[in-house]
Scaffold this active site. Sequence first.
Site, PDB file in Angstrom:
ATOM      1  N   SER A 123       1.135  -1.318   0.320  1.00  0.00           N
ATOM      2  CA  SER A 123       0.027  -0.024  -0.411  1.00  0.00           C
ATOM      3  C   SER A 123       0.943   1.413  -0.612  1.00  0.00           C
ATOM      4  O   SER A 123       0.473   2.393  -0.835  1.00  0.00           O
ATOM      5  CB  SER A 123      -0.698  -0.043   0.779  1.00  0.00           C
ATOM      6  OG  SER A 123      -1.941  -1.059   1.281  1.00  0.00           O
ATOM      7  N   HIS A 174       1.458   4.486   4.413  1.00  0.00           N
ATOM      8  CA  HIS A 174       0.131   5.116   3.264  1.00  0.00           C
ATOM      9  C   HIS A 174       0.665   5.948   2.809  1.00  0.00           C
ATOM     10  O   HIS A 174       0.809   7.228   2.332  1.00  0.00           O
ATOM     11  CB  HIS A 174      -1.286   5.307   3.531  1.00  0.00           C
ATOM     12  CG  HIS A 174      -1.999   3.872   3.647  1.00  0.00           C
ATOM     13  ND1 HIS A 174      -3.666   3.617   3.392  1.00  0.00           N
ATOM     14  CD2 HIS A 174      -1.577   2.649   3.349  1.00  0.00           C
ATOM     15  CE1 HIS A 174      -3.570   2.233   3.805  1.00  0.00           C
ATOM     16  NE2 HIS A 174      -2.041   1.307   3.573  1.00  0.00           N
TER      17      HIS A 174
END
Length: 222
Positions: A123, A174
């Site tokens: 991610s 992230h």
Amino acid sequence: MPNLPPPKKKICYVNYGLLTVNIVLFLLCIFNGDFFYERGIFDPEDIFGQQWYRFFTSIFLHGDVYHLSGNMIYLYALGDIVERELGHLKYALLYIFSGLTGNALSLLFSVMTNDLTPSLGASGAIFGLNGALLWIIIRKRGRHKEITLPKIIFLIAYSLYNGFKSTNVNNVAHLGGLIGGFVLAILLYREKGKAKAKERAAKEKAKAKEKERIAKAKARAK
């Protein structure tokens, strides 16, 4: 005038390679139990034990098929676009760098909050593609084909929102990947049109100088 065939799209070898590696490793994890997880996940306690390679290995591991499929859909959709704009080598560098910066910020946050929960997944690297695409669209004055600046901002905001409202998600990774991808894209990205225009101008200048030199040589000969 005959219609010219559309230009061939550049084959995104790196992106397809990344998709393959992620999927194959997940299948290996299924058949080998925890062998790869034990040796590859991003565990702050192991990092403090100088197992630095986990910064890298963890970005190719996924916890379950939903985790894998969600990341691979994003990778397939965004990776081709970014690779065609950056080129193969720069794209590979950006993907890895974004994953590493995501893990680095995650580790810093773990130290600050004393939360040593392990994590894994691509991610952070994929958020780096979001960051890179954001910079590319900014440089292209707010639009790249059908993708506009409001659309990419909405995609980033929605992805971050989904992460923060979910449980067991490393949102710091992230953010770290997003920032890393954006910053590295600033350093790596060059608009193809402008680069070609500069190259043409340099060639024309060189030709003009050569003509001038030849003209002077002829004048002396007379």
